[in-house]
Scaffold this motif. Structure first.
Motif, mmCIF file in Angstrom:
data_model
loop_
_atom_site.group_PDB
_atom_site.id
_atom_site.type_symbol
_atom_site.label_atom_id
_atom_site.label_comp_id
_atom_site.label_asym_id
_atom_site.label_seq_id
_atom_site.Cartn_x
_atom_site.Cartn_y
_atom_site.Cartn_z
ATOM 1 N N ARG A 21 0.823 -1.014 -0.008
ATOM 2 C CA ARG A 21 0.089 -0.183 0.182
ATOM 3 C C ARG A 21 0.944 1.279 0.073
ATOM 4 O O ARG A 21 0.428 2.193 -0.583
ATOM 5 C CB ARG A 21 -0.961 -0.039 1.225
ATOM 6 C CG ARG A 21 -1.961 -1.003 1.125
ATOM 7 C CD ARG A 21 -3.289 -0.602 2.272
ATOM 8 N NE ARG A 21 -2.674 -0.880 3.674
ATOM 9 C CZ ARG A 21 -2.713 -2.071 3.917
ATOM 10 N NH1 ARG A 21 -3.354 -2.975 3.731
ATOM 11 N NH2 ARG A 21 -2.144 -2.174 5.523
ATOM 12 N N HIS A 25 0.860 4.008 -2.808
ATOM 13 C CA HIS A 25 0.736 5.478 -2.584
ATOM 14 C C HIS A 25 1.577 6.215 -2.926
ATOM 15 O O HIS A 25 1.416 7.580 -3.345
ATOM 16 C CB HIS A 25 0.519 5.241 -1.076
ATOM 17 C CG HIS A 25 0.140 6.911 -0.270
ATOM 18 N ND1 HIS A 25 -0.860 7.574 -0.602
ATOM 19 C CD2 HIS A 25 1.215 7.722 0.375
ATOM 20 C CE1 HIS A 25 -0.776 8.946 -0.193
ATOM 21 N NE2 HIS A 25 0.299 8.788 0.525
ATOM 22 N N GLN A 29 1.666 9.298 -5.504
ATOM 23 C CA GLN A 29 1.930 10.584 -5.133
ATOM 24 C C GLN A 29 2.673 11.415 -6.310
ATOM 25 O O GLN A 29 2.649 12.581 -6.464
ATOM 26 C CB GLN A 29 2.853 10.758 -3.674
ATOM 27 C CG GLN A 29 1.929 10.675 -2.652
ATOM 28 C CD GLN A 29 2.644 10.616 -1.328
ATOM 29 O OE1 GLN A 29 3.827 10.048 -1.152
ATOM 30 N NE2 GLN A 29 2.291 11.495 -0.140
#
Length: 216
Positions: A21, A25, A29
């Motif tokens: 995760r 993520h 970003q």
């Protein structure tokens, strides 16, 4: 004993899931330019590598990248060693924190990646069978249209050029969408309505036997 083993297994599985995760993520970003400096560095480096692959061989590109990395790290290592010798300090290896970091993949992480890949592979196989064996005539015709369009794209661009364009689109589309979200959503909705209307007209013109087979 069994409880401790199962709890440690659950802990490892949760750690691998959290690492995946975190990786997803971090990738999001970069794409959404939440940290402009990191996104610019990633975009510039990926574009530089792809352009280099387009002009040079893959072996040359990998060799130049590793050689550049070694030149930087060796120079920094020698510089720090000289500074330590002159100042008589005991700071140690400049890359010690990176060398001590655990970068090994756990078996749980590998199994989770394999399971996810298997899910996507099974989905791709079922979709390929459905489209190639004409389970739904409209969907197969759409695939044929896309493949016909790809023949023209392939005659104009090679694979690396397509990857370069994809890299540019990958990093620039979120920025453009953030600035022009309302207008883009409006145009997408208009295009979607026109496509749905065209597909409905095509479906209405299909023979009755084909429509019955689709409904079944």
């Amino acid at each position: 004993m069994a409880d401790s083993t199962s709890s440690s297994s659950d802990s490892s599985s949760s750690n691998s899931s959290s690492s995946l995760r975190e990786l997803s993520h971090s990738a999001l970003q970069l794409v959404h330019w939440d940290e402009p400096k990191k996104s610019a560095a990633a975009f510039g480096l990926s574009l530089l590598v792809l352009v280099s692959v387009a002009t040079l061989s893959v072996i040359s590109v990998v060799s130049y990248l590793l050689l550049t990395c070694l030149c930087i790290t060796i120079t920094f290592r020698v510089y720090k060693s000289v500074i330590h010798a002159v100042q008589k300090s005991e700071e140690g290896h400049p890359f010690r924190s990176l060398l001590d970091r655990d970068i090994s993949l756990s078996s749980e992480t590998v199994h989770q990646l394999a399971d996810q890949s298997l899910v996507h592979l099974n989905w791709f196989s079922s979709q390929a069978r459905r489209l190639l064996l004409v389970e739904d005539l409209v969907d197969s015709l759409k695939l044929a249209g896309v493949m016909w369009l790809m023949t023209y794209i392939g005659s104009i661009f090679n694979g690396v050029t397509i990857l370069i364009l994809a890299d540019i689109i990958f990093f620039t589309t979120p920025l453009i969408y953030k600035k022009k979200k309302t207008q883009i959503d409006h145009h997408i909705e208009v295009i979607r309505c026109k496509v749905d209307e065209t597909l409905q007209k095509m479906h209405d013109r299909l023979p009755g036997a084909v429509k019955r087979a689709k409904s079944e």
